[in-house]
Design a protein around this motif. Structure first.
Motif, PDB file in Angstrom:
ATOM      1  N   ALA A 567       0.860  -1.191   0.000  1.00  0.00           N
ATOM      2  CA  ALA A 567       0.000   0.000   0.000  1.00  0.00           C
ATOM      3  C   ALA A 567       0.892   1.235   0.000  1.00  0.00           C
ATOM      4  N   THR A 568       0.591   2.159  -0.868  1.00  0.00           N
ATOM      5  CA  THR A 568       1.544   3.234  -1.112  1.00  0.00           C
ATOM      6  C   THR A 568       1.053   4.571  -0.598  1.00  0.00           C
ATOM      7  N   LEU A 569       2.020   5.501  -0.516  1.00  0.00           N
ATOM      8  CA  LEU A 569       1.754   6.866  -0.072  1.00  0.00           C
ATOM      9  C   LEU A 569       1.862   7.848  -1.228  1.00  0.00           C
ATOM     10  N   GLY A 570       1.829   7.341  -2.445  1.00  0.00           N
ATOM     11  CA  GLY A 570       1.913   8.203  -3.622  1.00  0.00           C
ATOM     12  C   GLY A 570       3.014   7.738  -4.554  1.00  0.00           C
ATOM     13  N   PRO A 571       2.997   8.215  -5.787  1.00  0.00           N
ATOM     14  CA  PRO A 571       3.986   7.784  -6.769  1.00  0.00           C
ATOM     15  C   PRO A 571       5.349   8.425  -6.538  1.00  0.00           C
ATOM     16  N   ALA A 572       6.386   7.756  -7.060  1.00  0.00           N
ATOM     17  CA  ALA A 572       7.713   8.365  -7.094  1.00  0.00           C
ATOM     18  C   ALA A 572       7.654   9.582  -8.026  1.00  0.00           C
ATOM     19  N   PRO A 573       8.450  10.607  -7.771  1.00  0.00           N
ATOM     20  CA  PRO A 573       9.584  10.661  -6.857  1.00  0.00           C
ATOM     21  C   PRO A 573       9.240  11.069  -5.427  1.00  0.00           C
ATOM     22  N   GLY A 574       7.986  11.206  -5.092  1.00  0.00           N
ATOM     23  CA  GLY A 574       7.618  11.537  -3.724  1.00  0.00           C
ATOM     24  C   GLY A 574       7.603  13.028  -3.450  1.00  0.00           C
ATOM     25  N   GLN A 575       7.429  13.356  -2.182  1.00  0.00           N
ATOM     26  CA  GLN A 575       7.272  14.750  -1.769  1.00  0.00           C
ATOM     27  C   GLN A 575       8.588  15.434  -1.401  1.00  0.00           C
TER      28      GLN A 575
END
Length: 580
Positions: A567-575
């Protein structure tokens, strides 16, 4: 239970107080305030250290009549003679014509004179002699005839050929840079020189997902590109001096894309760019909340399989500390290590090259004061120090090309990444400079983790250690010193290029090569760098395939299905790579 680790945003752990405070924390605030103002005016350079160095040199020179006589004789014998030596600044044929040939000859004689004047003076402390020689070279390079319109035939020819347009373009380039430099943060300015390389759009585009985030790092898991993968995940620990995506630039030169294309599961740490509020983050925070937190996630992704850990620059130093401190008896890492790869990473700082010219007690006192005042060391301030090491090419030749010839270098992904600077928190950078650079505590067994000394001989995983030939940040002879600190099997490779371009050395890149000992040759701690170089064989091309095959040799040969994407926190490259 392991998969649960991947599904949460970890809170910032509470930090126990460090055993010792940074040296600046024990100084009077008034002293820190005053010295920070001096450091701002001098670019972080200690005027006292500079004065002491020159005083040491000229006073010993004044009581050395024999040396002074040699210098006088040099001028008498050199007058009317031509100075030898090649210099790319004066390669154009026009420099061989009168009067420009005389300008070059006189300038090269000055260089030779100051090289002799600043070396071999008995009684001068070695560090002071190096500072004086370095400063003399910088001042001479500033006044090189190539830097001025009236003494540079290339500039004059370009101006005549273009009807003066090259000078106009140069003036416009200067104005654009000045406006960008003077603009307040957030103000609208002309499009930056390194556009349009935007992370997630033009660079850092290898498909992946952020699977973990805490107050210090994001961890990216890259999507597999093969039906079967090696069982052991590869965890990459970049330096927090740089944005991670130097290892995932454009698709053609992305080390990440290359690895996943070869069947490796790759995880990449992305360090958060700290601000003034993070001033108290220290080296142990970077170890615990950064590297060890990422290792726990890598263990979960790999289902308990051992991890290939890769550290670049400071990331490699931190990785070596973790493997030695927590890999020994009585303490355990969050994951087993299949191997360690250290890319341009120092563990012995006794000979750090010209970067060591900026490291002594006086220099660090002023730098500590500057960081204490700001809460961090700004990326532009750090970049200025690195540029000073190669000012001839990175400053003066560039300014001549852009402001006198009116030429802008074509933007590329590496230039864009280099302009995407980061900050370093006060406490961490102070600890790093004092404990590693100044006192060399790690190599000499005094570096503490959790109150216990770190012994690099405790590293048990096999090592792949890469250095680069023209590295001004981690000189290869300094990187090589790990041979006498570790007993684990070690493969040392010397690649062409510098600290950054030597790492971003994809297959097919022109004029790339590397050196390594022939297969079956056992490395020896008694082998000097020069003796190693004499025995090493030369191979054309990128070192990437050589390293990848080494990873395969230390992996389970039976491929497995790619691990599922958590389960992810968003796509790369991230924040954490977004520009301010």
């Amino acid at each position: 239970m392991k998969q649960t680790l991947l599904r949460v945003v970890a809170p910032a752990p509470s930090r126990p107080p460090a055993a010792t405070a940074p040296p600046a924390a024990r100084r009077h605030p008034l002293d820190l305030y005053w010295q920070s103002r001096v450091a701002r005016a001098t670019g972080g350079i200690s005027p006292i250290a500079m004065q002491l160095a020159f005083q040491d040199w000229w006073q010993h020179l004044a009581v050395s009549p024999g040396k002074c006589g040699e210098l006088a004789t040099f001028w008498l014998t050199a007058l009317g003679g031509a100075a030898a030596g090649e210099d790319r600044r004066f390669a154009h044929f026009a420099w061989r014509q009168w009067p420009f040939a005389q300008y070059v000859s006189g300038f090269k004689l000055l260089e030779q004179f100051w090289q002799q004047a600043t070396s071999g003076v008995a009684g001068v402390a070695p560090h002071h002699a190096e500072v004086v020689a370095f400063t003399a070279r910088q001042l001479l390079d500033m006044w090189a005839p190539s830097n001025f319109l009236w003494t540079n035939p290339e500039v004059q020819r370009a101006a005549l050929a273009s009807g003066g347009r090259s000078l106009v373009d140069g003036a416009l380039n200067w104005r654009q840079d000045l406006c960008r430099h003077l603009a307040p943060p957030g103000a609208a300015v002309a499009e930056p020189v390194d556009a349009p390389y935007v992370p997630g759009v033009d660079v850092a585009v290898t498909p992946g997902q952020v699977i973990f985030r805490n107050a210090l790092i994001e961890l990216i898991q890259y999507a597999p590109q093969t039906a079967r993968v090696y069982r052991e995940p590869v965890l990459v620990v970049p330096s927090w001096i740089m944005k991670y995506y130097i290892l995932d630039l454009s698709p053609h030169n992305s080390l990440v894309r290359y690895l996943v294309g070869q069947g490796h599961t790759v995880l990449m740490m992305s360090w958060r760019n700290p601000g003034a509020a993070d001033r108290d983050l220290g080296m142990e925070d970077y170890l615990r909340d950064g590297l060890l937190a990422a290792l726990a996630q890598a263990d979960a992704v790999g289902g308990g399989a051992p991890v290939h850990a890769v550290g670049y620059c400071l990331g490699g130093t931190l990785l070596a500390i973790a493997a030695a401190a927590l890999g020994g008896e009585g303490r355990a890492l969050p994951a087993r290590l299949a191997s360690l790869t250290l890319l341009a990473a120092q563990t012995d700082f006794s000979e750090p090259g010209e970067l060591g010219l900026f490291i002594d007690d006086s220099e660090l006192a002023f730098l500590d004061a500057l960081m204490w005042d700001q809460g961090y060391l700004d990326g532009d301030q750090m970049a200025a120090s690195f540029q000073l090491l190669h000012a001839r090419d990175l400053v003066w030749s560039r300014l001549m090309r852009e402001y006198l010839l009116g030429q802008r270098s074509a933007p590329n992904d590496l230039m864009a990444w280099n302009a995407d600077s980061t900050r370093l928190p006060f406490r961490m950078h102070s600890e790093y400079l004092h404990r590693l650079f100044l006192h060399n505590d790690l190599a000499e067994g005094r570096y503490l983790v959790d109150g216990r000394p770190v012994d690099l001989a405790a590293i048990g995983a096999p090592l792949y250690v890469l250095a680069t030939e023209r590295d001004h940040v981690s000189p290869w002879q300094s990187v090589y010193k790990i041979h006498r600190l570790c007993a684990a099997p070690l493969e040392f490779v010397l690649a062409s290029g510098g600290h950054n371009a030597g790492i971003v050395s994809e297959p097919g890149h022109a004029n790339r090569s590397y050196r390594s000992l022939p297969p079956g040759t056992a490395p020896s701690a008694d082998l000097s760098p020069q003796a190693w170089l004499a025995r090493a064989s030369h191979s054309d091309g990128s070192w990437w395939p050589h390293w990848q095959q080494w990873l395969v040799q230390h992996s389970d040969r039976q491929p497995v299905a790619p691990p599922p994407m958590a389960a992810t926190l968003g796509p790369a490259p991230g924040q954490f790579v977004a520009r301010p």
